[in-house]
Design a protein around this motif. Structure first.
Motif, PDB file in Angstrom:
ATOM      1  N   ARG A   1     -11.390 -49.983 -38.259  1.00 31.25           N
ATOM      2  CA  ARG A   1     -12.516 -49.417 -37.846  1.00 31.25           C
ATOM      3  C   ARG A   1     -12.450 -47.999 -38.059  1.00 31.25           C
ATOM      4  N   PRO A   2     -13.374 -47.370 -38.708  1.00 36.62           N
ATOM      5  CA  PRO A   2     -13.252 -46.048 -39.035  1.00 36.62           C
ATOM      6  C   PRO A   2     -13.976 -45.225 -37.991  1.00 36.62           C
ATOM      7  N   PRO A   3     -13.858 -43.977 -38.106  1.00 29.93           N
ATOM      8  CA  PRO A   3     -14.376 -43.092 -36.797  1.00 29.93           C
ATOM      9  C   PRO A   3     -15.848 -42.861 -37.469  1.00 29.93           C
ATOM     10  N   VAL A   4     -16.787 -42.711 -36.590  1.00 28.62           N
ATOM     11  CA  VAL A   4     -18.390 -42.396 -37.090  1.00 28.62           C
ATOM     12  C   VAL A   4     -18.348 -41.197 -37.748  1.00 28.62           C
ATOM     13  N   PRO A   5     -19.002 -40.945 -38.798  1.00 28.51           N
ATOM     14  CA  PRO A   5     -18.932 -39.506 -39.532  1.00 28.51           C
ATOM     15  C   PRO A   5     -19.967 -38.662 -38.630  1.00 28.51           C
TER      16      PRO A   5
ATOM     17  N   PRO B   1     -18.118 -48.128 -48.111  1.00 25.76           N
ATOM     18  CA  PRO B   1     -17.039 -48.778 -47.502  1.00 25.76           C
ATOM     19  C   PRO B   1     -16.645 -48.639 -45.900  1.00 25.76           C
ATOM     20  N   GLU B   2     -17.016 -47.402 -45.645  1.00 20.55           N
ATOM     21  CA  GLU B   2     -16.782 -47.191 -44.167  1.00 20.55           C
ATOM     22  C   GLU B   2     -17.597 -48.030 -43.260  1.00 20.55           C
ATOM     23  N   LEU B   3     -18.719 -47.997 -43.732  1.00 19.36           N
ATOM     24  CA  LEU B   3     -19.832 -48.740 -42.966  1.00 19.36           C
ATOM     25  C   LEU B   3     -19.345 -50.153 -42.782  1.00 19.36           C
ATOM     26  N   LEU B   4     -19.185 -50.787 -44.115  1.00 17.83           N
ATOM     27  CA  LEU B   4     -19.020 -52.177 -44.214  1.00 17.83           C
ATOM     28  C   LEU B   4     -17.695 -52.612 -43.079  1.00 17.83           C
ATOM     29  N   ASP B   5     -16.721 -51.794 -43.045  1.00 17.03           N
ATOM     30  CA  ASP B   5     -15.702 -51.862 -42.268  1.00 17.03           C
ATOM     31  C   ASP B   5     -15.877 -51.917 -40.725  1.00 17.03           C
ATOM     32  N   TRP B   6     -16.809 -50.731 -40.455  1.00 21.70           N
ATOM     33  CA  TRP B   6     -17.294 -50.569 -39.328  1.00 21.70           C
ATOM     34  C   TRP B   6     -18.160 -51.895 -38.645  1.00 21.70           C
ATOM     35  N   LEU B   7     -19.028 -52.029 -39.475  1.00 19.44           N
ATOM     36  CA  LEU B   7     -19.762 -53.522 -39.069  1.00 19.44           C
ATOM     37  C   LEU B   7     -18.955 -54.703 -38.881  1.00 19.44           C
ATOM     38  N   ALA B   8     -17.718 -54.921 -39.750  1.00 16.19           N
ATOM     39  CA  ALA B   8     -17.005 -55.839 -39.725  1.00 16.19           C
ATOM     40  C   ALA B   8     -16.325 -56.004 -38.183  1.00 16.19           C
ATOM     41  N   THR B   9     -15.725 -54.714 -37.909  1.00 16.51           N
ATOM     42  CA  THR B   9     -15.123 -54.450 -36.783  1.00 16.51           C
ATOM     43  C   THR B   9     -15.638 -54.820 -35.488  1.00 16.51           C
ATOM     44  N   GLU B  10     -17.121 -54.354 -35.848  1.00 17.40           N
ATOM     45  CA  GLU B  10     -17.953 -54.367 -34.477  1.00 17.40           C
ATOM     46  C   GLU B  10     -18.319 -55.782 -34.320  1.00 17.40           C
ATOM     47  N   PHE B  11     -18.481 -56.508 -35.424  1.00 11.88           N
ATOM     48  CA  PHE B  11     -18.725 -58.155 -35.270  1.00 11.88           C
ATOM     49  C   PHE B  11     -17.920 -59.073 -34.540  1.00 11.88           C
TER      50      PHE B  11
ATOM     51  N   ALA C   1     -14.817 -57.644 -32.711  1.00  9.90           N
ATOM     52  CA  ALA C   1     -13.937 -57.189 -31.615  1.00  9.90           C
ATOM     53  C   ALA C   1     -14.599 -57.721 -30.219  1.00  9.90           C
ATOM     54  N   PRO C   2     -13.738 -58.251 -29.395  1.00 10.32           N
ATOM     55  CA  PRO C   2     -13.973 -58.861 -28.291  1.00 10.32           C
ATOM     56  C   PRO C   2     -14.288 -57.653 -27.143  1.00 10.32           C
ATOM     57  N   SER C   3     -13.712 -56.553 -27.338  1.00  6.83           N
ATOM     58  CA  SER C   3     -14.027 -55.530 -26.350  1.00  6.83           C
ATOM     59  C   SER C   3     -14.384 -54.228 -26.844  1.00  6.83           C
ATOM     60  N   PHE C   4     -14.631 -53.264 -26.410  1.00  6.64           N
ATOM     61  CA  PHE C   4     -15.192 -51.922 -26.911  1.00  6.64           C
ATOM     62  C   PHE C   4     -13.855 -50.626 -26.939  1.00  6.64           C
ATOM     63  N   PRO C   5     -13.864 -50.188 -27.856  1.00  9.96           N
ATOM     64  CA  PRO C   5     -12.975 -48.831 -27.697  1.00  9.96           C
ATOM     65  C   PRO C   5     -13.447 -47.965 -26.636  1.00  9.96           C
ATOM     66  N   ALA C   6     -12.646 -47.017 -25.971  1.00 10.35           N
ATOM     67  CA  ALA C   6     -12.833 -46.246 -25.133  1.00 10.35           C
ATOM     68  C   ALA C   6     -14.225 -45.304 -25.533  1.00 10.35           C
ATOM     69  N   GLY C   7     -15.183 -45.307 -24.593  1.00 10.05           N
ATOM     70  CA  GLY C   7     -16.218 -44.583 -24.849  1.00 10.05           C
ATOM     71  C   GLY C   7     -17.171 -44.831 -25.684  1.00 10.05           C
ATOM     72  N   GLU C   8     -16.991 -46.077 -26.160  1.00 13.40           N
ATOM     73  CA  GLU C   8     -18.105 -46.811 -27.026  1.00 13.40           C
ATOM     74  C   GLU C   8     -18.772 -47.705 -26.328  1.00 13.40           C
ATOM     75  N   ARG C   9     -19.850 -48.202 -26.492  1.00 17.52           N
ATOM     76  CA  ARG C   9     -20.699 -49.266 -25.933  1.00 17.52           C
ATOM     77  C   ARG C   9     -21.760 -49.492 -26.944  1.00 17.52           C
ATOM     78  N   VAL C  10     -22.019 -50.448 -27.750  1.00 20.80           N
ATOM     79  CA  VAL C  10     -22.868 -50.940 -28.612  1.00 20.80           C
ATOM     80  C   VAL C  10     -23.026 -52.192 -28.586  1.00 20.80           C
ATOM     81  N   GLY C  11     -24.351 -52.741 -28.222  1.00 22.16           N
ATOM     82  CA  GLY C  11     -24.568 -54.176 -28.388  1.00 22.16           C
ATOM     83  C   GLY C  11     -23.580 -54.960 -27.489  1.00 22.16           C
ATOM     84  N   VAL C  12     -23.714 -56.266 -27.943  1.00 22.65           N
ATOM     85  CA  VAL C  12     -22.636 -57.182 -27.306  1.00 22.65           C
ATOM     86  C   VAL C  12     -22.033 -57.912 -28.655  1.00 22.65           C
TER      87      VAL C  12
END
Length: 882
Positions: free
Chosen positions: A141-145, A601-611, A613-624
């Motif tokens: 999961r890359p950082p959001v630029p 490539p970073e967006l692809l990996d971010w979407l894949a990990t978002e898809f 991941a069972p929980s959210f990283p600290a401070g993040e809350r996007v979708g379900v």
């Protein structure tokens, strides 16, 4: 004598080394031969056919065809057969360069015959490290630029897109107008256009989250499952027939309905995959989970006579392996059917290890009765069993009893028998033909059955000629009753499923992909370059296989294991492709080394990990999260990237002509089924029923003149005539022309992206096809009926021009937006011209409008409006998602 003796002794000394010569030395004599001629294909860096010859241990282990050497038996060793060209399965080696000399072959033979001794402590060179190709590494999961124009951003997707645009000095496009947005969303999420009322409601909604509310409403619609189910059915190569030249019908529509229902319920994608690959292997598998395994029953079935069934069973499994690789891994794994992959790190042996997972499945048909049907079936089956028991009691015939009966016949009794039977009895037993013997068997059967008839039907049964009549009457009644009972058995829906065998089939490498050329036996396994397979069996390659050996359920779980670097990437890339025309990885079916690298490539990996991941990283809350497909759709369609205008920009024609940087949205032609659906919706004829058996809308005559078997296509009547395109019965050998002309796939193999062509035949279909002509008549009738003179409604203003109001309404039904002044003027002139022509030629109007579509007084009016409707349904904008 001394001299001759000395000479003889000298000769013996010279001959002794020849008879007691030591065998060739491996390091001095053998390894140089192998190094020069074999290592380029069978060394530490490359092992074609999984064979390594850089160590004796590797040669003893062998490759896909088996051990390369058999110590002590050079004539049985494949290495010798290969270098001499005497093996039926292996061409002479090496394939290029100089062949081995006779002396070199002799050295190899001598070494093998002497036991193929290896030097102590021989160690193989280290194999090359695993591939470093980006797609084979787990996504991180890359950082959001950061971006400069933060006001444009609506969710994290936009950070990745905008950061790249700002780097290239390109500004994103403005947001599309609200009418375009609601039509875009409706087509993308439902495959149906919005109604004018829905458009007006959205335009009137001034709440800050009006757009998000619209998205949620559309995602909750049962038509969402139809829209996205159609995409999945392309991957599943769904069709209603078996394929090949005979192309017989099949029943598998319950699988299609399972897909629709699973998507509507937002079944997590990992469960969605597991149930389709191995639902039958889940503990206490439900009927629904068994139906789901129809995913891999969509393979073709050859019904021709004279074929080898094993060949086509193997071809079906090959299709399942190739489909699994393309759909879930985005890999051209099918290249390994005949040989190791030329570009990616996959071997032919690994291909057949995947093959082994599917080789242990049977292919039954599952009945799906409703509770009421099951009760009726139980009742009828009980009655059938009773009648069959009666028939069984009536027939106790055996050869012994026939002989006993014949011997017991007196002269008087023989005279009472039919003349045909009497004639046979006159023939000596050893001289009777098979036909004559059967006559006696039937005579005995009727006589014997007559004894059981008394009381059964109130008919006496003396042992006489009349017994034949009574017996025949009894059996006729019973058989007629049995036939009637079988006909009364309620017909139930069936579907084709997978079911694991109790006794595993052995799987071998198929040399050259030929099922008749069996190589070494292999067991279920996965490519070594990817993450390992988790199984309870500590040694899955052992020859002793038990219930803990890997099976399809293990494979299914491996596919959706979070450690899998491909499945999540491939899936979110496919979502992206449907919304923007191309995926972030343009070669959506090839994530290997020959595919195109991701544009972001970073967006692809971010979407894949978002898809996943069972929980959210600290401070993040996007979708379900947690494999939610609807959450991913919501995330994409609520982004500013998706909401951009699709209007062409002169600056992008040079900077980004293929729109890979996504500085605007894409204009996408609708898929074949949805071209039909939007026309049905605009016409008001659409039957919105979800699921059920496939239907037969009208199609031109003569479609099956060029198929081996003439198909029957009786056009559906009533509501079934106006079902959505995904329910149209799909014959593989001759699909409905309106589907094929708009690039529907043939369903013979998995389709990961449809072609989009633009041909005159498409325009002609929209204009003249019987189905689309009916839609045009329906649209005309709808406009005339819903915008009436003298009525005040949201569509009718007091004192307004009636024709203009109707034209505006028809335009909005088709395109959602209102027409411009010039568009309204052109349509008005067309209407006036058509109306004048039909006024002077009423017969032409009657020929145009089908009987029963309008009262006689309205025929000319309806015909004129039908002409207008045909124009609207033929517009490029009508079949385009802006």
């Amino acid at each position: 004598m001394k001299a001759p003796l000395a000479l003889l002794f000298a000769l013996l000394l010279l001959a002794a080394p020849l008879s007691a010569a030591e065998p060739p030395d491996y390091l001095r004599d053998i390894k140089p031969i192998l190094t020069k001629h074999c290592y380029s294909c069978h060394g530490p860096e490359k092992q074609r056919s999984n064979l390594r010859l850089d160590t004796v241990a590797g040669a003893l282990k062998g490759g896909d065809t088996g051990p390369a050497i058999v110590p002590g038996k050079s004539s049985e060793s494949r290495l010798i057969k290969a270098v001499t060209g005497t093996d039926d399965l292996i061409p002479q080696m090496p394939p290029k360069g100089d062949r081995l000399s006779a002396e070199q072959v002799a050295l190899l033979r001598a070494w093998i015959d002497a036991g193929a001794k290896a030097p102590a402590g021989e160690v193989a060179e280290a194999a090359p490290a695993k591939s470093t190709h980006w797609a084979f590494r787990p996504p991180v999961r890359p950082p959001v630029p950061p971006v400069k124009n933060i006001a444009w951003v609506r969710n994290p997707i936009d950070h990745f897109i905008l950061a790249r645009l700002e780097k290239e000095g390109i500004a994103p496009s403005p947001e599309a107008d609200r009418v375009t947005l609601i039509r875009r969303l409706s087509l993308d999420l439902l495959g149906l256009p919005p109604t004018p009322e829905e458009v007006d409601a959205f335009l009137a909604d001034t709440r800050p989250d009006a757009y998000e509310r619209l998205v949620d409403r559309l995602l909750a619609s049962p038509h969402y499952g139809e829209r996205w189910g159609r995409h999945w059915l392309d991957l599943a190569r769904y069709a209603d027939s078996n394929g090949y030249s005979i192309d017989g019908p099949r029943s598998i529509w319950p699988y299609r309905d399972w897909v629709i229902n699973a998507l509507n319920a937002d079944m997590p994608f990992d469960q969605f995959v597991i149930e389709q690959i191995a639902g039958d292997l889940l503990p206490n598998a439900t009927t629904s989970q068994k139906v789901a395994t129809g995913f891999h029953r969509n393979t073709q079935i050859n019904q021709e006579g004279g074929i080898d069934p094993e060949q086509f069973r193997v071809e079906a499994i090959v299709d399942r392996v190739n489909t699994t690789g393309a759909v879930f891994l985005g890999l051209t794994i099918g290249c390994c059917q005949c040989h190791d992959h030329k570009f990616d790190p996959f071997t032919q042996r690994e291909y057949y290890q995947l093959f082994a997972f599917f080789n242990n499945a049977d292919e039954p048909t599952l009945e799906l009765p409703t509770p009421e049907q099951q009760r009726q079936r139980n009742k009828v089956q009980a009655e059938i069993a009773a009648v069959e028991q009666m028939l069984k009691v009536l027939d106790t015939t055996t050869p012994e009893k026939v002989d006993e009966w014949e011997n017991s016949l007196t002269a008087e009794l023989r005279k009472q028998l039919p003349k045909e039977v009497q004639a046979v009895l006159e023939v000596p037993e050893n001289g009777r033909t098979a036909r004559q013997k059967q006559v006696l068997v039937e005579a005995y059967r009727k006589m014997d059955q007559a004894r059981y008839l008394t009381g059964l039907f109130g008919t006496p049964s003396p042992l006489a000629a009349s017994a034949y009549v009574n017996t025949a009457l009894a059996r006729t009644r019973l058989e007629k009753r049995l036939t009637g009972l079988k006909r009364s058995m309620p017909a139930v829906a069936t579907t084709m499923i997978m079911q694991e065998r109790q006794t595993p089939r052995p799987t071998h490498v198929m040399l050259g992909g030929d099922f008749t050329r069996k190589g070494v036996q292999v067991f279920p396994g996965v490519p070594a370059v990817l993450h390992p397979l988790t199984t309870a069996d500590p040694n899955p390659q052992s020859a002793i296989r038990n219930s803990q050996s890997p099976n399809r359920l293990d494979l299914a779980k491996w596919l959706v294991d979070p450690a899998n670097p491909l499945t999540a990437r491939v899936t979110v890339n496919r979502f992206w492709q449907h919304y923007f025309g191309l995926g972030l990885v343009e070669t959506e079916n090839d994530f290997g080394t020959q595919g195109t690298p991701p544009s972001h490539p970073e967006l692809l990996d971010w979407l894949a990990t978002e898809f996943i991941a069972p929980s959210f990283p600290a401070g993040e809350r996007v979708g379900v999260r947690g494999w939610s497909m609807k959450a991913m759709h919501r995330l994409i369609v609520t982004s500013a990237t998706y909401r951009q205008s699709s209007k062409a920009r002169p600056d992008l024609a040079t900077l980004d002509p293929r729109n890979r940087l996504l500085a605007r949205q894409a204009r996408l032609r609708l898929e074949a089924e949805f071209v039909r659906d939007v026309a049905l919706a605009a016409s008001g004829l659409l039957n919105r029923t979800i699921g059920g058996p496939s239907v037969f809308p009208p199609q031109p005559e003569g479609i099956y003149r060029f198929t081996q078997i003439d198909k029957q296509w009786k056009a559906s009547t009533g509501p079934d005539r106006y079902r959505r395109g995904m329910y149209t019965y799909f014959w593989r050998s001759a699909p409905h022309p309106a589907l094929i002309v708009f690039d529907a796939p043939d369903a013979n193999s998995t389709c990961t992206r449809r072609n989009r062509s633009n041909t005159p035949l498409q325009a002609l279909t929209l204009l003249n096809d019987q189905g689309f002509f009916e839609f045009a008549v329906g649209l005309a009738a709808r406009v005339l009926n819903e915008v009436r003179p003298g009525e005040v409604s949201p569509r009718r203003e007091p004192g307004g021009n009636l024709d203009e109001e109707r034209l505006r309404y028809a335009f909005r039904l088709c395109l959602a937006r209102s027409p411009s002044a010039s568009e309204l003027d052109r349509l008005g002139r067309l209407l006036a011209r058509q109306r004048a022509e039909f006024e002077t030629d009423p017969e032409a109007a009657r020929e145009l409008v089908p009987d029963g579509m309008a009262p006689s007084a309205d025929v000319k009016q309806l015909a004129a409006w039908t002409a207008v409707a045909r124009v609207l349904l033929n517009l490029d904008e009508f079949i385009t998602r802006e």
